[in-house]
Motif scaffolding. Structure first.
Motif, short mmCIF file in Angstrom:
data_model
loop_
_atom_site.label_atom_id
_atom_site.label_comp_id
_atom_site.label_asym_id
_atom_site.label_seq_id
_atom_site.Cartn_x
_atom_site.Cartn_y
_atom_site.Cartn_z
N PRO A 1 22.80 -46.47 -33.53
CA PRO A 1 23.32 -46.77 -34.86
C PRO A 1 22.46 -47.79 -35.60
O PRO A 1 21.93 -48.72 -35.01
CB PRO A 1 24.72 -47.32 -34.58
N SER A 2 22.35 -47.61 -36.92
CA SER A 2 21.54 -48.52 -37.73
C SER A 2 22.22 -49.85 -37.94
O SER A 2 21.56 -50.86 -38.21
CB SER A 2 21.25 -47.87 -39.08
N PHE B 1 26.46 -46.20 -47.08
CA PHE B 1 25.62 -46.88 -46.10
C PHE B 1 26.24 -48.19 -45.65
O PHE B 1 26.25 -48.53 -44.46
CB PHE B 1 24.22 -47.12 -46.67
N THR C 1 29.41 -47.27 -43.47
CA THR C 1 29.26 -46.36 -42.33
C THR C 1 27.99 -46.60 -41.52
O THR C 1 27.92 -46.22 -40.35
CB THR C 1 29.24 -44.88 -42.77
N SER D 1 25.29 -45.09 -42.47
CA SER D 1 24.55 -43.85 -42.74
C SER D 1 24.62 -43.55 -44.24
O SER D 1 25.56 -43.97 -44.92
CB SER D 1 25.15 -42.68 -41.96
N GLN E 1 24.12 -40.22 -45.22
CA GLN E 1 24.25 -38.77 -45.30
C GLN E 1 25.42 -38.41 -46.22
O GLN E 1 26.47 -39.05 -46.19
CB GLN E 1 24.43 -38.18 -43.91
N TYR F 1 34.70 -40.40 -41.51
CA TYR F 1 33.50 -40.09 -42.29
C TYR F 1 33.35 -38.58 -42.30
O TYR F 1 33.01 -37.97 -41.30
CB TYR F 1 32.30 -40.77 -41.63
N ARG G 1 22.55 -36.26 -38.37
CA ARG G 1 21.96 -37.55 -38.71
C ARG G 1 23.04 -38.60 -38.92
O ARG G 1 22.87 -39.77 -38.54
CB ARG G 1 21.08 -37.44 -39.96
N ALA G 2 24.17 -38.22 -39.51
CA ALA G 2 25.27 -39.16 -39.70
C ALA G 2 25.77 -39.67 -38.35
O ALA G 2 26.03 -40.87 -38.18
CB ALA G 2 26.40 -38.50 -40.48
N ARG H 1 24.11 -39.82 -35.62
CA ARG H 1 23.08 -40.66 -35.03
C ARG H 1 23.06 -42.06 -35.65
O ARG H 1 22.88 -43.06 -34.95
CB ARG H 1 21.70 -40.00 -35.20
N ASP H 2 23.26 -42.11 -36.96
CA ASP H 2 23.12 -43.37 -37.69
C ASP H 2 24.35 -44.27 -37.59
O ASP H 2 24.22 -45.50 -37.60
CB ASP H 2 22.86 -43.10 -39.18
N SER H 3 25.55 -43.68 -37.59
CA SER H 3 26.78 -44.44 -37.74
C SER H 3 27.48 -44.69 -36.41
O SER H 3 27.55 -43.80 -35.57
CB SER H 3 27.73 -43.70 -38.68
#
Length: 395
Positions: free
Chosen positions: A2-3, A37, A40, A42, A44, A58, A66-67, A69-71
């Motif tokens: 997650p970012s 962003f 979440t 993300s 996306q 979400y 990708r969501a 993966r990111d969130s």
């Protein structure tokens, strides 16, 4: 990975839940890229459903993988049509909603109507003020990202000083500066929330072009390369002994650092040198007054009084009807965040709020000088996030 850490996302969502409960809203739907962003991790495309009580969902239109993966959110589901939203919101909120928040400052009417079409007997409430208030107070994680962005601002100024030569065009200098910024990690995009507000990296302008204004709500704009892009660096050739305004925004991992310095080849004429001294004086005086509990309006009025004292009131933040009626603005994921240092902004400053102070002195038809630094409110006063000396830079 997650970012954004899960505990950071949970803290942000819980802050929004508190606003929803205080306003007797059943849920909020978040759809704008930057708000997505923020809440979440993300960007996306989709809709974040935040119930006043219960787990956020979400719903992603594209790209689901990708969501996920990111969130760090656990409830990330596909959204094939806005017609799915009533059921998703009802499930998340524990029953049919009656009052739903939506970012009505940025969501187009067409999109709002499409979202609302599947709901019955729902009152739509603008949740943007709550979101902007939450986002105005930065967490330690966000501040670290903004400090990292400030390192790119250093690269921008250093590159400009190394590259500045008489006879080169503004666009030539901008190209060298922007290439160095990209090599240092600049993300390229500089985002603004306001309607039809946009900027590319920032503005670089010289001589009389430095005093030009244009469509953005900014004190200075520059000429730009054409009528289709009437802001920033243009084709004018830089001359010795004139001010060169370097108002550039560093952007890293989403977060921004807004910095202005005035450059010159050789000495500036006394008129501009004195005006720059006044701008620095206003900046440092206002900087000393930043503290929790102070109001943006008081800081703005302090700047106006100082401009009068230094004899630059008629040229402060523009000239005539195009004068910018503010001293600074919030900065974070967007360039035009809260708070605004202006009249009627009477909400006391809070620890963690980040904003710029940007006194600029404009002489129409001749040029402009100015300086801008970015600050975070601390329990003791203010920390300056921008790093360069608060002075005129000459080569």
């Amino acid at each position: 990975m997650p970012s954004t850490p899960q505990d950071e996302i949970e803290r942000r969502i819980e802050a929004l839940r508190r606003h929803l409960r205080a306003g007797s809203l059943d849920a909020a739907l978040i759809a704008q890229n930057i708000d997505l962003f923020y809440f979440t991790g993300s960007m996306q495309s989709g809709v974040l459903i935040v119930p006043a009580a219960g787990e956020a969902v979400y719903a992603v239109r594209r790209v689901l993988e990708r969501a996920r993966r990111d969130s760090p959110l656990s409830q990330i589901v596909p959204l094939e049509s806005y017609r799915q939203l009533p059921a998703l919101v009802g499930s998340a909120a524990g029953g049919p909603p009656r009052r739903i928040g939506l970012e009505l400052d940025v969501v187009p009417v067409l999109v709002k109507d499409r979202i609302a079409a599947g709901f019955e007997d729902v009152e739509w409430i603008d949740v943007s003020p709550a979101i902007r208030a939450i986002r105005s107070v930065k967490s330690p994680l966000e501040l670290d990202k903004m400090r990292a962005a400030a390192t790119i601002s250093v690269v921008i100024l250093e590159t400009a000083m190394q590259s500045l030569r008489e006879g080169m065009t503004e666009l030539e200098l901008a190209g060298r500066v922007e290439a160095a910024a990209r090599r240092a990690g600049h993300q390229g995009l500089v985002r603004m929330r306001g309607w039809n507000q946009e900027v590319f990296f920032g503005t670089l302008s010289s001589g009389e072009a430095g005093a030009l204004q244009s469509f953005p709500d900014l004190p200075l704009a520059g000429e730009g390369p054409s009528a289709a892009s009437p802001i920033g660096a243009g084709r004018r050739r830089i001359v010795a002994g004139e001010p060169v305004i370097l108002d550039y925004v560093a952007a890293l991992d989403g977060y921004l650092c807004d910095q202005t310095r005035t450059l010159a080849i050789g000495a500036l004429p006394e008129k501009f040198a004195r005006a720059h001294d006044a701008a620095v004086g206003i900046l440092t005086n206002v900087q000393a007054a930043i503290r929790p509990g102070a109001t943006p309006q008081v800081l703005y009025r302090r700047a106006l009084e100082l401009a009068e004292k230094f004899g630059v009131a008629d040229h402060f933040m523009g000239h005539g009807s195009l004068r910018a009626r503010y001293l600074g603005h919030g900065v974070g994921l967007e360039l035009d965040e809260w708070p605004i240092l202006a009249e009627k902004w009477t909400q006391p400053l809070e620890v963690g709020q980040v904003f710029c102070v940007e006194p600029k002195i404009v002489f129409p038809g001749e040029g402009a000088v100015g300086i801008e630094d970015e600050f975070v409110v601390t329990p003791e006063g203010a920390e300056r996030l921008t790093r360069p000396d608060q002075r005129l830079f000459t080569v």
